[in-house]
Design a protein around this motif. Structure first.
Motif, short mmCIF file in Angstrom:
data_model
loop_
_atom_site.label_atom_id
_atom_site.label_comp_id
_atom_site.label_asym_id
_atom_site.label_seq_id
_atom_site.Cartn_x
_atom_site.Cartn_y
_atom_site.Cartn_z
N TYR A 98 0.71 -1.12 -0.15
CA TYR A 98 0.10 0.06 -0.07
C TYR A 98 0.78 1.43 -0.02
O TYR A 98 1.71 1.58 1.02
CB TYR A 98 -1.03 0.00 1.48
N THR A 99 0.94 1.99 -1.17
CA THR A 99 1.86 3.13 -1.28
C THR A 99 1.21 4.42 -1.95
O THR A 99 1.81 5.43 -1.90
CB THR A 99 3.11 2.89 -2.50
N ASP A 100 -0.24 4.25 -2.15
CA ASP A 100 -0.87 5.33 -2.77
C ASP A 100 -1.84 5.87 -1.63
O ASP A 100 -2.97 4.94 -1.12
CB ASP A 100 -1.78 4.87 -3.84
N TYR A 101 -1.60 6.77 -1.00
CA TYR A 101 -2.41 7.30 0.11
C TYR A 101 -3.22 8.65 -0.01
O TYR A 101 -2.92 9.53 -0.84
CB TYR A 101 -1.25 7.49 1.49
N THR A 102 -4.51 8.49 0.69
CA THR A 102 -5.30 9.87 0.80
C THR A 102 -5.14 10.46 2.17
O THR A 102 -5.19 9.78 3.14
CB THR A 102 -6.68 9.29 0.50
N PHE A 103 -4.92 11.78 2.21
CA PHE A 103 -4.78 12.43 3.48
C PHE A 103 -5.99 13.42 3.58
O PHE A 103 -6.58 13.90 2.64
CB PHE A 103 -3.35 13.19 3.50
N ALA A 104 -6.29 13.63 4.99
CA ALA A 104 -7.54 14.55 5.11
C ALA A 104 -6.97 15.43 6.32
O ALA A 104 -5.97 15.35 6.83
CB ALA A 104 -8.67 13.79 5.83
N LEU A 105 -7.66 16.65 6.39
CA LEU A 105 -7.52 17.88 7.33
C LEU A 105 -8.83 18.03 8.02
O LEU A 105 -10.01 17.61 7.43
CB LEU A 105 -7.26 19.10 6.56
N TRP A 106 -8.82 18.44 9.19
CA TRP A 106 -9.82 18.61 10.12
C TRP A 106 -10.88 19.93 9.60
O TRP A 106 -10.50 21.14 9.14
CB TRP A 106 -9.49 18.98 11.59
N HIS A 107 -12.29 19.78 9.51
CA HIS A 107 -13.08 20.78 9.23
C HIS A 107 -14.37 20.54 9.85
O HIS A 107 -14.99 19.67 9.73
CB HIS A 107 -13.36 20.78 7.82
N GLU A 108 -14.63 21.41 10.78
CA GLU A 108 -16.00 21.61 11.57
C GLU A 108 -16.08 19.77 12.41
O GLU A 108 -17.23 19.52 12.05
CB GLU A 108 -17.32 21.69 10.73
N GLY A 109 -14.93 19.68 12.89
CA GLY A 109 -15.04 18.50 13.99
C GLY A 109 -14.81 17.18 12.84
O GLY A 109 -14.95 15.99 13.50
N ALA A 110 -14.78 17.21 11.75
CA ALA A 110 -14.86 15.81 10.60
C ALA A 110 -13.43 16.06 9.97
O ALA A 110 -12.84 17.14 9.83
CB ALA A 110 -16.02 15.74 9.83
N LEU A 111 -13.08 14.88 9.47
CA LEU A 111 -11.61 14.87 8.55
C LEU A 111 -12.05 14.62 7.22
O LEU A 111 -13.18 14.12 6.80
CB LEU A 111 -10.98 13.52 8.83
N VAL A 112 -11.70 15.65 6.53
CA VAL A 112 -12.15 15.86 5.12
C VAL A 112 -10.97 15.60 4.07
O VAL A 112 -10.08 16.53 4.30
CB VAL A 112 -12.53 17.37 4.78
N PRO A 113 -10.90 14.76 3.18
CA PRO A 113 -9.85 14.43 2.33
C PRO A 113 -9.42 15.53 1.41
O PRO A 113 -10.40 16.46 0.93
CB PRO A 113 -10.42 13.27 1.39
N PHE A 114 -8.14 15.89 1.37
CA PHE A 114 -8.02 17.04 0.56
C PHE A 114 -6.82 16.62 -0.49
O PHE A 114 -6.50 17.42 -1.39
CB PHE A 114 -7.27 18.14 1.36
N ALA A 115 -5.95 15.70 -0.43
CA ALA A 115 -5.04 15.20 -1.27
C ALA A 115 -4.58 13.76 -1.49
O ALA A 115 -4.75 13.03 -0.28
CB ALA A 115 -3.64 16.25 -0.91
N LYS A 116 -4.01 13.40 -2.41
CA LYS A 116 -3.20 11.99 -2.30
C LYS A 116 -1.78 12.27 -2.69
O LYS A 116 -1.33 13.22 -3.17
CB LYS A 116 -3.84 11.20 -3.77
N ALA A 117 -0.97 11.19 -1.93
CA ALA A 117 0.27 11.56 -2.11
C ALA A 117 0.89 9.94 -2.38
O ALA A 117 0.16 9.16 -1.80
CB ALA A 117 1.17 12.17 -0.68
N TYR A 118 2.00 9.79 -3.14
CA TYR A 118 2.48 8.73 -3.51
C TYR A 118 4.12 8.28 -3.31
O TYR A 118 4.51 7.53 -3.57
CB TYR A 118 2.51 8.51 -5.20
N SER A 119 4.55 9.60 -2.79
CA SER A 119 6.00 9.57 -2.76
C SER A 119 6.61 10.34 -1.54
O SER A 119 5.85 10.73 -0.91
CB SER A 119 6.72 10.33 -4.01
N GLY A 120 7.77 10.05 -1.30
CA GLY A 120 8.50 10.68 -0.13
C GLY A 120 8.97 9.83 0.95
O GLY A 120 9.81 10.22 1.75
N LEU A 121 8.48 8.65 1.08
CA LEU A 121 8.86 7.61 2.21
C LEU A 121 9.90 6.72 1.75
O LEU A 121 9.92 6.37 0.64
CB LEU A 121 7.75 6.91 2.56
N THR A 122 10.86 6.35 2.53
CA THR A 122 11.77 5.39 2.51
C THR A 122 11.32 4.01 2.27
O THR A 122 10.15 3.69 2.93
CB THR A 122 13.05 5.41 3.63
#
Length: 535
Positions: A430-454
């Motif tokens: 599993y290397t394709d990730y979706t990330f979220a930020l807080w908004h009004e008490g809930a986590l809202v997805p805002f971006a996908k990231a695929y790189s940067g980890l060893t």
């Protein structure tokens, strides 16, 4: 197909550049011209559209393998790659089939089955699978799904053809540039000893820069380097020959019709002239955000409203040809002087010269770079004043000749909420990730990231995802929100296509934030505030 599949296996089995180049040279040294042409096309990133809908392909493969849908799905989830899953599940081939050239597999089969009814597709696909072993089926399936890719760069393919043909790499790269079509005649022209007629619109291979790896002072004396802003746009060459204008993107796609104001301005260039530069959004006398340029990228028909809403300029920073003379060998300082003279004669218009950034010392230049985002640019480009214009991303001197000195990325702390398997060597992780930020008490997805980890971090995150999966949606897993990461990106723009209402450019993972709880992750409002500050 058999030889091409063997080449794929050889390329995929090693990380050695020398071994890959040798495998390419051996293949191109004995392949039929038409087969070699198609191999160049695929290896350089060409991919015909998906020939068979995924749902139809899965159904035909499952029926042939005599496995129920649930078992096919479980197998797919375990393998992570549809082409490989089918190749593993199919029964052994009957064997004895006469080998068919790659050209016939592509032209008589792959390109002719799109749109075929499922009931007619099944016997065709089953018959073709019966001609191939498991590995050959895998490569064939990759072509069918439009997902063929392997770990070789275009430059490495050029070197392989060069070694097989005995021609210099520069000659091969130049002949491949532009609108190159995969057929036997094109291959023979690619490797012939005589230059022959050159299409008037052909661009030159692009010279690429490396990211600056360390302190800028390591480059030596400041006076030996020219500095320019690194523009946030689309790299392009403008070619003016035989009374015609051609605009080519770095991906060697002809994009002339999408930028008519640039093409019109280029019509005033002297014949036999080639510029290298950047297509940028341009408003109120300065570069506008890249999001505005995106309104022009995918359009083939441009209305007056679009042209008015998203104006474009071309910022030239190199002159590769003038009055039919190739200028890539003279030093950058000479090319730059000629460029300024050529563009100055055009007057005020859509073609401009990239200004030099003046500073006597490296610290002085660093101070100007710190203000890059306020200027709407990504940082600085550093070019040796005595450097010729090369091909691809090369290091012909220990210090290099072109460097990207970008500003540090913007960043925000976000929570991992979804994950999906990767591709190729990472198909089981599993290397394709979706990330979220807080908004009004809930986590809202805002971006996908695929790189940067060893590799070690990827293994750790993969284990976490498997242990904390909440739900499965096909290939996607919903993950218990417990892992915080710092996400880096280059820019922010409003986006109606995203649930968050905002989009970031080039997101990647900067680091795992084990020191933070999910309650400490940032909010959507913080991201919007950052966007407002940059606008």
């Amino acid at each position: 197909m058999r030889e091409f599949a063997a080449l794929y296996r050889a390329l995929d089995a090693t990380t050695s550049t020398r071994a890959k180049r040798t495998a390419l040279a051996l293949y191109f040294g004995h392949a039929r011209p038409a087969d070699a042409a198609w191999a160049v096309y695929f290896l350089c990133g060409g991919r015909p559209r998906q020939a068979v809908p995924v749902k139809v392909l899965r159904a035909i493969a499952a029926e042939r393998a005599q496995v129920p849908d649930w078992l096919f799905e479980e197998s797919y989830q375990a393998v992570g790659d549809l082409a490989e899953t089918i190749a593993l599940l199919l029964p052994p081939a009957s064997g004895g089939a006469t080998p068919v050239p790659l050209q016939e597999w592509v032209e008589q089969r792959l390109l002719r089955i799109r749109g075929t009814a499922p009931e007619l597709l099944a016997p065709m696909l089953n018959g073709w699978w019966d001609e191939l072993d498991a590995h050959e089926r895998f490569v064939w399936n990759k072509l069918i799904t439009g997902g063929f890719r392997v770990g070789v760069s275009r430059q490495l393919v050029v070197q392989g053809v060069s070694e097989a043909s005995g021609l210099p790499s520069q000659v091969i790269a130049e002949r491949l540039a532009g609108d190159w079509r995969p057929d036997a005649d094109a291959w023979l022209r690619l490797v012939e000893r005589d230059e022959g007629a050159v299409p008037p619109g052909r661009p030159y291979p692009f010279f690429l820069a490396h990211a600056l790896p360390g302190p800028v002072e390591a480059l030596g004396e400041r006076r030996d380097w020219a500095a320019e802003w690194k523009w946030d746009g689309i790299r392009a060459q403008v070619v003016r020959r035989s009374g015609e204008t051609f605009v080519w993107s770095r991906g060697e796609e002809r994009v002339t019709p999408r930028f008519p104001e640039v093409a019109a301005a280029a019509g005033e260039l002297p014949d036999g002239c080639v510029l290298d530069g950047e297509l940028v959004a341009w408003r109120d006398g300065r570069v506008a955000p890249f999001a505005l340029l995106q309104q022009r990228i995918g359009r083939t028909k441009l209305s007056a409203a679009v042209l008015s809403r998203a104006p474009v300029a071309y910022i030239a920073y190199d002159l590769l040809e003038h009055e039919g003379m190739d200028l890539r060998t003279p030093p950058f300082s000479e090319r730059r002087a000629r460029l300024e003279a050529v563009v100055q004669r055009l007057g005020e218009g859509a073609i401009k010269v990239s200004p030099l950034v003046e500073a006597q010392t490296w610290p002085g230049l660093a101070a100007l770079r710190a203000d890059a985002r306020a200027r709407g640019v990504e940082g600085l480009m550093l070019k040796r004043v005595d450097a010729p214009y090369g091909i691809g991303r090369t290091r012909s001197s220990p210090a290099g000749e072109w460097w990207k000195w970008k500003v540090d990325p913007l960043s925000i702390d976000a929570v991992l909420v979804y994950a999906q398997r990767g591709h190729g060597r990472r198909a089981s992780l599993y290397t394709d990730y979706t990330f979220a930020l807080w908004h009004e008490g809930a986590l809202v997805p805002f971006a996908k990231a695929y790189s940067g980890l060893t590799d070690a971090e990827i293994a750790r995150v993969d284990a976490y995802i498997r242990q904390h999966t909440v739900e499965k949606f096909g290939p996607v897993r919903s993950v218990a929100p417990k892992l915080v990461c710092e996400i880096g990106f280059e820019g922010i723009a409003q986006s109606a296509r995203h649930k968050s209402g905002i989009a970031v450019r080039f997101p990647r993972i900067l680091r795992l934030r084990d020191d933070k709880r999910i309650e400490d992750a940032d909010t959507l409002e913080q991201l919007r505030t950052l966007a407002a500050a940059l606008s």
